[in-house]
Design a protein around this motif. Structure first.
Motif, short mmCIF file in Angstrom:
data_model
loop_
_atom_site.label_atom_id
_atom_site.label_comp_id
_atom_site.label_asym_id
_atom_site.label_seq_id
_atom_site.Cartn_x
_atom_site.Cartn_y
_atom_site.Cartn_z
N VAL A 1 0.86 -1.20 0.00
CA VAL A 1 0.00 0.00 0.00
C VAL A 1 0.88 1.24 0.00
O VAL A 1 1.78 1.37 0.84
CB VAL A 1 -0.93 0.01 1.24
CG1 VAL A 1 -1.72 1.32 1.32
CG2 VAL A 1 -1.86 -1.19 1.23
N LEU B 1 2.15 4.77 0.75
CA LEU B 1 1.99 5.70 1.88
C LEU B 1 3.08 6.76 1.78
O LEU B 1 4.10 6.55 1.11
CB LEU B 1 2.15 4.95 3.21
CG LEU B 1 1.04 3.95 3.59
CD1 LEU B 1 1.47 3.11 4.79
CD2 LEU B 1 -0.26 4.67 3.88
N TYR C 1 -11.36 6.23 3.55
CA TYR C 1 -10.43 6.49 2.46
C TYR C 1 -10.34 8.02 2.41
O TYR C 1 -11.34 8.72 2.65
CB TYR C 1 -11.00 5.93 1.16
CG TYR C 1 -10.01 5.92 0.03
CD1 TYR C 1 -9.02 4.93 -0.04
CD2 TYR C 1 -10.05 6.88 -0.97
CE1 TYR C 1 -8.10 4.92 -1.07
CE2 TYR C 1 -9.14 6.87 -2.01
CZ TYR C 1 -8.16 5.89 -2.05
OH TYR C 1 -7.25 5.87 -3.08
N GLU D 1 -1.60 8.00 11.84
CA GLU D 1 -0.41 7.66 11.04
C GLU D 1 0.26 8.90 10.44
O GLU D 1 1.25 8.77 9.73
CB GLU D 1 -0.75 6.66 9.93
CG GLU D 1 -1.60 7.18 8.77
CD GLU D 1 -3.10 6.98 9.01
OE1 GLU D 1 -3.50 6.90 10.18
OE2 GLU D 1 -3.85 6.94 8.02
N TRP D 2 -0.27 10.07 10.72
CA TRP D 2 0.25 11.26 10.02
C TRP D 2 1.55 11.77 10.64
O TRP D 2 1.65 11.97 11.84
CB TRP D 2 -0.80 12.36 10.00
CG TRP D 2 -0.48 13.43 9.00
CD1 TRP D 2 -0.26 14.74 9.28
CD2 TRP D 2 -0.33 13.28 7.59
NE1 TRP D 2 0.00 15.42 8.12
CE2 TRP D 2 -0.02 14.55 7.07
CE3 TRP D 2 -0.41 12.20 6.71
CZ2 TRP D 2 0.20 14.77 5.70
CZ3 TRP D 2 -0.19 12.41 5.36
CH2 TRP D 2 0.11 13.68 4.87
N THR E 1 -8.01 7.81 11.03
CA THR E 1 -7.06 7.09 10.18
C THR E 1 -7.60 6.98 8.77
O THR E 1 -8.81 6.97 8.56
CB THR E 1 -6.75 5.67 10.72
OG1 THR E 1 -5.70 5.11 9.93
CG2 THR E 1 -7.95 4.74 10.64
N HIS E 2 -6.67 6.91 7.79
CA HIS E 2 -7.04 6.55 6.42
C HIS E 2 -6.51 5.15 6.08
O HIS E 2 -6.54 4.75 4.92
CB HIS E 2 -6.46 7.55 5.42
CG HIS E 2 -7.09 8.91 5.44
ND1 HIS E 2 -8.44 9.09 5.61
CD2 HIS E 2 -6.54 10.15 5.30
CE1 HIS E 2 -8.70 10.40 5.57
NE2 HIS E 2 -7.57 11.05 5.39
N LEU E 3 -6.01 4.44 7.05
CA LEU E 3 -5.37 3.16 6.74
C LEU E 3 -6.39 2.13 6.24
O LEU E 3 -7.51 2.07 6.75
CB LEU E 3 -4.67 2.61 7.98
CG LEU E 3 -3.42 3.37 8.43
CD1 LEU E 3 -2.96 2.91 9.81
CD2 LEU E 3 -2.29 3.23 7.40
N LEU F 1 -1.82 7.49 -2.54
CA LEU F 1 -1.62 7.31 -1.10
C LEU F 1 -2.81 6.60 -0.46
O LEU F 1 -3.96 6.91 -0.77
CB LEU F 1 -1.39 8.65 -0.42
CG LEU F 1 -0.07 9.38 -0.75
CD1 LEU F 1 0.08 10.63 0.11
CD2 LEU F 1 1.14 8.47 -0.58
N TRP F 2 -2.52 5.69 0.41
CA TRP F 2 -3.48 4.83 1.12
C TRP F 2 -4.11 3.78 0.20
O TRP F 2 -5.05 3.09 0.57
CB TRP F 2 -4.54 5.63 1.89
CG TRP F 2 -3.92 6.34 3.07
CD1 TRP F 2 -3.50 5.77 4.25
CD2 TRP F 2 -3.59 7.73 3.17
NE1 TRP F 2 -2.93 6.74 5.06
CE2 TRP F 2 -2.98 7.94 4.42
CE3 TRP F 2 -3.75 8.81 2.31
CZ2 TRP F 2 -2.53 9.19 4.84
CZ3 TRP F 2 -3.29 10.06 2.72
CH2 TRP F 2 -2.70 10.24 3.98
N HIS G 1 -10.03 -0.69 -0.21
CA HIS G 1 -10.28 0.01 1.05
C HIS G 1 -11.74 -0.17 1.48
O HIS G 1 -12.03 -0.69 2.56
CB HIS G 1 -9.96 1.50 0.87
CG HIS G 1 -9.51 2.21 2.10
ND1 HIS G 1 -10.39 2.61 3.08
CD2 HIS G 1 -8.29 2.59 2.53
CE1 HIS G 1 -9.72 3.22 4.05
NE2 HIS G 1 -8.43 3.23 3.75
#
Ligand SMILES: Nc1ncnc2c1ncn2[C@@H]1O[C@H](COP(=O)(O)OS(=O)(=O)O)[C@@H](OP(=O)(O)O)[C@H]1O
Length: 328
Positions: free
Chosen positions: A26, A28, A54, A91-92, A119-121, A180-181, A187
């Motif tokens: 993924v 990132l 997302y 995660e930022w 989160t966007h994970l 990204l992500w 997702h």
């Protein structure tokens, strides 16, 4: 972010676009990958609420709704700080010159319980402690077309994101999951499947738009809160696009122009949904020549996947791309 740090950032003039790397396939930001061990080992607490999306699916909107619910509709309390500081983005990681106390992890660790985190994970990269602690999670999905258009404009205005290239280039990257992500489809589908086994409230941006009262009531029930009708109406009003667009604590104008340039494209851009026809999103991520031809799309309640004939596939893809060529 503290004001003195914002000043430092604006003095810098321009920012270097984010480099990328991968975790588990993924894409990132490289800064996130470099700290991956710390992020993966994040210690969730049982009363944490995680807001997962997302990117550009309506995160800030649901954050404001949740904050208003948690503060019984008290607008002043919800203006206590920016979205970024109220709900740490786990995660930022901010670039170089900024001290670590404004990174998502550090903000989260310093925050007293109960915390609401962002989160966007994709589901498989969520730190395992969230599952171990059986935290509540609210997920918001947005149809691929609107999500993509919003993401493209966000890349243009946010210098922390990689260079988007042209619309056509960005579209290709999005469809290949090289943004990204990661892949939009993986997702929304990954989180959709996860709700079978975890405490996840799965919402759709389009439903929020169609009937905010109904959807906010779902959130209330999920958070085991009961509010007077009057307060509910206040929450609906305070979290409309028009009001949030002018709320400096929610519209990301608190970011200096060196990071987010709202003159290129505002963070609160349109806040709209495509027509119902387009809402039935085709998702041409499965290459037609690899295995059986399939079409996958989302509607209000389900993510569907069907086998298709080659000619139908070709027609649908053409339609999809035609629709996507108007990113206004
Ligand atoms: N209240 C409200 N109502 C409707 N739409 C809203 C609202 N608040 C934010 N938005 C729209 O959500 C888009 C931004 O998405 P995110 O908040 O997920 O962005 S981020 O990933 O956290 O950066 C972005 O969508 P686009 O306008 O289509 O670009 C915002 O305008």
């Amino acid at each position: 972010m503290p004001l003195d740090k914002m000043k430092d950032l604006s003095l810098e003039g321009s920012m270097t676009r984010s480099e990328t790397d991968e975790v588990g396939g993924v894409l990132l930001p490289k800064r996130v990958c470099d700290r991956w061990d710390q992020i993966w080992n994040f210690r969730a607490r049982p009363d944490d609420l995680l807001i997962a999306t997302y990117a550009k699916a309506g995160t800030t909107w649901i954050q404001e709704i949740v904050d208003m619910i948690q503060h019984d509709g008290d607008i002043e309390k919800c203006k206590r700080a920016t979205t970024y500081l109220r709900h740490p983005f786990i995660e930022w990681v901010l670039p170089g010159p900024f001290s670590s106390d404004t990174n998502g992890l550090e903000l989260a660790e310093a925050m007293p319980s109960p915390r609401t985190l962002k989160t966007h994970l994709p589901v498989q990269l969520v730190p395992p402690s969230f599952w171990e602690q059986e935290c509540k999670i609210i997920y918001v999905a947005r149809n691929a077309k609107d999500n993509l258009v919003s993401y493209y404009h966000f890349h243009r205005m946010n210098k922390n994101m990689p260079e988007p290239g042209t619309w056509e280039e960005f579209l290709e990257k999005f469809m290949a999951g090289q943004v990204l992500w990661g892949c939009w489809y993986d997702h929304v589908k990954g989180w959709w499947d996860a709700k079978e086994n975890h405490c996840i409230l799965y919402l759709f941006y389009e439903d929020l738009k169609e009937d905010p009262k109904r959807e906010i009531q779902k959130v209330l029930q999920f958070l085991e809160k009961d509010l007077e009708n009057e307060v509910l109406d206040k929450i609906i009003h305070h979290t409309t696009f028009e009001i949030m667009k002018d709320n400096p604590m929610a519209n990301y104008t608190f970011q200096p122009p060196a990071v987010m340039d709202h003159s290129i494209s505002p963070f609160m851009r349109k806040g709209a949904c495509s027509s119902v026809d387009i809402y039935r999103v085709l998702c041409p991520f499965n290459p037609p020549l690899a295995g059986p031809l399939r079409i996958t799309y989302v509607d209000k309640n389900y993510i569907h996947s069907h086998s298709l004939s080659l000619s139908l596939w070709a027609g649908l893809i053409t339609n999809f791309l035609t629709i996507l060529r108007v990113p206004k």
